[in-house]
Structures are given as structure tokens and as C-alpha cells.
Design an enzyme around this catalytic site. Sequence first.
Site, PDB file in Angstrom:
ATOM      1  CD  GLU A 481      89.305  19.420  13.607  1.00  0.00           C
ATOM      2  OE1 GLU A 481      90.203  20.226  13.694  1.00  0.00           O
ATOM      3  OE2 GLU A 481      89.117  18.533  14.461  1.00  0.00           O
ATOM      4  CD  GLU A 755      94.211  14.031  15.133  1.00  0.00           C
ATOM      5  OE1 GLU A 755      93.276  13.285  15.476  1.00  0.00           O
ATOM      6  OE2 GLU A 755      94.125  15.271  15.083  1.00  0.00           O
TER       7      GLU A 755
HETATM    8  C1  BGC Z   1      93.460  18.977  13.247  1.00  0.00           C
HETATM    9  C2  BGC Z   1      94.902  18.991  12.849  1.00  0.00           C
HETATM   10  C3  BGC Z   1      95.331  20.419  12.884  1.00  0.00           C
HETATM   11  C4  BGC Z   1      95.316  20.802  14.337  1.00  0.00           C
HETATM   12  C5  BGC Z   1      95.870  22.142  14.656  1.00  0.00           C
HETATM   13  C6  BGC Z   1      93.431  19.413  14.675  1.00  0.00           C
HETATM   14  O1  BGC Z   1      92.187  19.382  15.237  1.00  0.00           O
HETATM   15  O2  BGC Z   1      92.856  17.764  13.043  1.00  0.00           O
HETATM   16  O3  BGC Z   1      95.316  18.156  11.945  1.00  0.00           O
HETATM   17  O4  BGC Z   1      96.442  20.738  12.177  1.00  0.00           O
HETATM   18  O5  BGC Z   1      94.027  20.644  14.881  1.00  0.00           O
HETATM   19  O6  BGC Z   1      95.311  22.702  15.777  1.00  0.00           O
END
Ligand code: BGC
Length: 916
Positions: A481, A755
Site C-alpha cells: 500500500e 493501525e
Molecule cells: C489504509 C488507511 C486508509 C484506509 C481507508 C487503508 O487500507 O491503510 O489508513 O485511510 O484504507 O480505506
Amino acid sequence: MFNHREMLRVMGLSNSCQVELVSFEHHREPLGIGESRPRLSWTIATAEPGWVQEGYEIEVRLASGAKPWSSGRVASEDSVLVALPVAVPSLVSRQRVEARVRVWGKGEVTPSPWSTWAWAEAGLVEPGDWTAVAVSPSMDPGEPPGAALLMRREFVVPKAVKRARLYVTAWGVYEVEVNGCRVGNEILAPGWTSYGERHLYQTFDVTALVVQGSNAIGAMLADGWFRGRVGFQGGVTRLYGERTALLAQLEITFGDGSTDVVSTDTSWVCSSGPIVSTGLYAGEHYDARRERTGWSSAGFDASGWALVEVTGYDASLLVAPQGPPIRAVEVLAPKRVERAPSGRLIVDFGQNISGRLRIRVQAPAGHTITFRHAEVLEDGELSLRPLRQAKALDQYVAAGRGVEEWEPRFTMHGFRYAELEGWPGDVEEGAVEAIVCHTDMRRTGWFECSDALLNRLHENIVWSMRGNFVGIPTDCPQRDERLGWTGDILAFSPAASFLYDCSGMLASWLADLMAEQDWLGTVPDYVPWVPLTFPLEPAAAWGDAAVFVPWTLYQRFGDLGILRAQYPSMKAWVDQIAEVAGERHLWDRGFQLGDWLDPTAPPDRPEDVRTDCFLVATAFHARSAAIVAEVATLLGQADDHLHYRDLARDIRVAFIDEFVTPSGRLSSDAPTAYALALSFDLLPGDQQRDRAGRRLTELVRAGGYRIGTGFVGTPLICDALSSVGADDVAYRLLMQQECPSWLYPVTMGATTVWERWDSLLSDGTVNPGDMTSFNHYAFGSVADWMHRRLVGLASAEPGYRRILVSPRPGGSITHAAAAHDTPYGRAAVEWDRNGQRLEVVVTVPPNTTATVRLPDPAHCPVEVGSGRHTFACKFRDPADDVGPSEPDPVDIRGEVRPQRRRPHARPSGGSIAGNT
Ligand code: BGC
């Protein structure tokens, strides 16, 4: 009795200050800047209390020794981002500007001594200054993750070199060498921007590398973001183009003033090299046997090398960096080296970072060592599942040439642990190190207190900022990501702006946001935009970064220019949502991410939360409109001001009608809903505010003082509690160690912010969700409350021109301190609590004032000027009043669920962000 010096000072005839740190725009390194009229900032060193600038004089010259322009004495208190004197011509490409400043304090007749000359140098400001053609390797394998290729040419320099500059960029990522020496120390240059709109180039001073006689220049070129894999669910490749290319323009000035230019052109040749393959997620495979020794030095035999091909490019897209580059900023030695239960060799660096390994090894030719990276261990083995499709696997094949040293060049990983497969013998001291890499920003903020867990939490927040400020503000540094998620930085930008000078880096990212917005018509949820399965529809709190982030930067760095630059983007966002919301002014449809990752959300449905996503959306719409109305006033746009003020008022009325009961309860009876309504001023009157405040504290108490908020509510909850006089409740939330809480991860040994509140479950296993990063800064947004409220150091006027000192001790904390290098210099607040006595020491930088509000009703707020001030007062913690009769908290999770306005439908085409 006055001594002589004091006498002169009292008479206004001497000056007691010195101008320090003259800087241009937000540049830490002002070589190759893009601004033709860079503004100047300076700080003052003085022992004089209450020092205020009454006037300044700027001298500017365009060459050392040349006659300077003078602004003359300007009667002004301004010392941050001050315009150059109008008579100074705008900088043209390559021009060096030097400036110095002297100042007068209030009532001073004699100016300070002049500062030393500070300099900046323009890059190639006009597209027409790019005379070089870009070249692509003709033997390009074209398969991402592809090999890094080598490119080179030789050239002869006939005379002694006075100055040499290399202007360079790549469609891909590059490293340049001149005569066998690496040029600069940037990592993953040119960095990631929305390449279709803005493409950075770098300027290097290579005077010391270019010699009279034979020279060679060489570059390594790899896919990077340009052509490599980016994004989740397999991601995309070739996002910006089919072929990588290099553009280099080496400009040499000789002693006699004549010049020569050595550029990328068809005289360059290319070859494969030791980097067999490299990718940002995949990792790097390096075969040292394939090194081309001497390839970037003159006299190398390149007879077998292939030709390059000229490719077209649009020079108008090339822009100079606004912030610092990515660099290796710290080296960590292993804390432990041990065998996993499987027998695998694992190195623990004791800290989760973004970066890569550097190794020193001796092994026979052809011997392969494989390195895997992970943030956590599970059952003593690397936990690789959270990386999803990112392999994060580096491989080194030894050349068998004695001790060999290697560090990958075009990849980075998020890791604390590395597994070494095929390592010969023991891991000796110095053999394996972790290299911490991120944007090389200046550290500006510090926090420390008497509670060790809170200190570690703060440290973790700093590390998560470091792990994710890598060219752009990313969500995470480890999995497939690493995107510039807008909602994440909306949450974290206030904390970030305190900890590091991120003004230049975020200004650059905002320029990308605006560029993408123009192109797409909406603010994408991550910038740069990558077309994945994620919908390109406006989403509240994420898209609102277009408004909130520049607003935060203005508050913290005092730069009206950022607001001016982003104003069209801010307006376009609010206008677009106003259109969606229509005449009812309710943003009640379409795609939303809501209070993402509220801890009650099931692991596989992070958006399935307690707060109505349309309550969130309408609240953000109201707040963004209100901010734009304020910005309009600052920019002198009176009509716009009226328009957005009225719009904000209408949205507020609509919000109240739709989501607030007459008594002040909210339709979503959840902490985030109350935090939003309180923080964004969305309650009709004091009575409803009081009721909402009470309900919020009830909910937090009933939740057992555990966190009940996600990405939206978490940055607001402590401030919302403070605003209704419930600091004690905020402290109980902050000091909570049970999951979900800020300290739970700390008690679990976290070294970064996670997270999810429970990225690691209490039994030590990794959260089963497919979205489990251990390095995400959003929940670290609480650091901002710790700085502003716990310690009490806040900006009350843009750029900390006035500081608000309002410490609110609480919890079991007896001592707390914070310091921040404001644009005016170092500000600090430190307090000690001893029983019911509170002592506060405040340091106010010159040319600013502070309003000091102590937590003692008997104490009236005071205004103080620069210098060091000590205060003492009586302090009674409201928490002390809570007797043992306080009912045990009841866990309301599962008990209070709002009626959902609509099921949070996933967009067609699968799950969001691969978060299933
Ligand atoms: C990210 C996040 C993001 C979110 C929103 C995730 O995969 O890591 O931090 O804001 O998706 O969909």
C-alpha cells in the site's frame, strides 16, 4: 546602578539582540529552489525580556561581493516569511541570492549587528532552461519489478572548473555517480509525485567531483513508482508510462566565466548491472558478481554496452522540491540475534522502522543470502501475513571478494525484525545494521513527562511519523500500500507539524492533491491517485484533507502562501460537496469511510461503526465550509467569505435538524458523534452543549474509559472532553491500559503506533483482519492534545506568534514538558505538580507573546513577552473529587448501537483497499 552597556540600552543606543537562522521559504536546503521571490524568515537571539521587533532591514545581493539592494528600515514586527524588497529582481534560473537581516527592537535606536549572509540558489525555473533530452535504455527488459540498468557517458573538461551543477530527474528512480563517487545521498529520487502533473527534479552541487581532463557520469535507473507495482490487490504497474528514462543536465562554469553543458543524449550507453530486480514492495535482488567495476569512472571499457534512445518529455511539468529529500537518517544496531523455533536466524532491531538493511559479509562467490522483513513475530517466527502481497525480500549474491558491503538502493521496507537465510557463520558486530530512511525533516518538537508509558507512546508516535513521512505522507511503510491516504494525514497533521518541520513536504503533497483534483474533479482518497478497485467518489474526512491540512499548516507555520496556493482546491472541494448535499445541505449519500476502524467494527468491516457515516460527512462539510469562509477573509475575498459563511450556517442548521435532539442528544449516541458536534460547533446553544458534553463523558465512562472512536473521532475526543471541562475524563482515556486504548499497544511492547487498536491481540497473535499494520500514525494524533493541553503549549495566532500556555495537569502525572521550535524560535512549557501546588516554567521566543492561563480559578490569564517566566498556583485535580462511590464503568459496546442510516455498502468490484 546601571553599567555602561545597560545605560546605552536604556537610552536606546545599544542593541542586545542578534539575528539568527535566516532561511528561505520552507527550505532546509536551499539549493535548486523553484521560487523566484523566496520569502525570508529569521529568528532572534536575545537575553532581553519582552523583546519585540519594531523594524528590520534586509539586504539582498545576487552575487557575493556585489552591491546589495536594501529594503531600508521597514517599520514592521514581521519576521516570518517576509517578502524580498520589491526592487530586488525575481530570481532567474541558476541565480544565487544572498540575504542578510538586521533588526531594531522596540524603542531601540541602534540596529542589531547584521546576520551572516544566508543564501539560496534557483534551479531551472523555466521549462526552456532544459536543453537536455531524456534517454531510455534501449535494452530495457520492461518487466516490473525489473532490473536496475546502468547508463553512462564520458566527457572531457578542458579547463579548471569553478562551479558545476547537476540538474537531474528520472521517470523511475535513480542514483547518479560522477567519477566513481555517488552524487548526493538522496534515496528513491526524484520521489513520488503525481507525475502526470508535477515531476520533481533535483539540483546537486558537483563542483568537487568534476575534474579538468577526463570525466565520466553514470546513473542507475529503476522502475520505482513510475513503472513499478503500486497499490493493493495486486496493484498496478506502468502507471505513468511504459519506459523509464533519465534526464541529466550537468552545467559547468569555468574560471574564465565560460560554460559547458554535458547532458543526457545519444552518446550515452547502457548495460545491465548487479541489481537483477528491484521493486518497492518486492525488494531487491543484487548479484555482486555482476558489478561493473569502474563503470562510472573515465577509462572504463563500455564497448559492449547498448545504445540509449531519446524519449520526449514535457519540461513544463518539472518542478523543484519544496521540502527535503528522503535520506538515510539513522543507523540501528541489532538488539538481539537469535534462532526462531524453526531454526531460522532472526535479527531484532528493537524498533519498528521504515528503511532497509546494510550488511558487511564475507562469502564465496555465488553464495546467496536472503533477507525477509517483518514488523512483528508470531510464535517466534516472522509474521509475514500483514505484508499482504509485498514480498519485502532482498537477496544478495556474493562476489567472493573479501568483505563485501551492501545496502539495497531502490526499495524500502517497514520492519523491526529481519530473517537472514544463508548467512555465513555468526552475525558479528557491525555485520547487519538497519538503516532508517525517511524525508529528512528538521525535528522541531519534544515531549516528556513523569509517566514512562506515556513517554513511550509519544516516542512511538514520533517513530510512526518517521516511518510514514517518506516523500509523501503515507498510511504505512510495510504492506502493498504505502499510499498518501488523505484521511490519515488529516488526522495526524496537527501532531506532525509540532514534531517536525513538515511544511515544505506537505505543501508539495498538497500541490499534488490539487493537481489530481483538477484532473479528476474530486479529491481522491489517496494522493497521488492510483486507479485500483477503490471508488473515485468523494468521502468525508478523507477529501476534507484538502481544507484541513492547509489550514493546519497555516496555524502552525504562519504561511498565508499555503492558503493562497490551495484556496482554489479548498473551494472546489466544498463546492463539490455542496452540490452533492443539495438544498437540504445534508451529505447523506454516496460512498463514505465514516469513523474508520472504530474499535467496535468487526475485523473485516472497518467502516461498520457506531457513528452514522452521514452524520460524520455532514459535520465535516460544515466545518470545511466554515474554514473556507475564514480563509476567504484572510485572502481578502469578501464575497467568498459571505458565500461560505452562509453555506456553513445552512449546513449547521441542517445538521442540527437532522442529527441533534432539542435537548442536545445525537442520533448516533456514540463518542465520535459528540466529539464532532462539540469540536465543530454544531450544537445550537449552551444548554445542548452542556447536555452533549455530559453525554460524551457518560459514554466514555460507560465504555470503561476505553477508546470508542476511529480515525475521525480519535483526533477529536480529548479536545472535545477538555472543551466541556472534562480533562479528568480525557486523562482516564489517555492513561487507560486495557484494550482498546493508546497505552495498550505500549504495554504489548509496541515501538510504533498501530493501525488498529488491537493489531496485536492480547494473546500475542496478530489481528486476523487483512489490514493489520503496526505502523500507522492516525491514532497517534493524540500527541497534539498532549502538547497543547496536557503540557499546555499551543499556537494561538498563526505560526505561534502568540502562544497559549494552558497546562492542564491530570492523571498521575507529576511532571510534564514540551518544547517546540516555532518559526520565531524555541518555545517551551514545563510543569511540576507537588500535591496541590503547580509550578509552571514558560519560555517564550523573542518577537512573540504568550497568554498564560493556569488551572486555578483564582488566577487571571496574563500576557507575557519573550523570556523565561515562572508561575505557581494552587491546583486541584477534579479527579480527586471522584470518590469511591463512583459506579463501576459499564461496557456499552454492543449495547448502544445507532440505527444505521444505510448499510455501509461496499462499492461494486470487491472490498475497499483490500481490507477484508
Ligand atoms: C489504509 C488507511 C486508509 C484506509 C481507508 C487503508 O487500507 O491503510 O489508513 O485511510 O484504507 O480505506
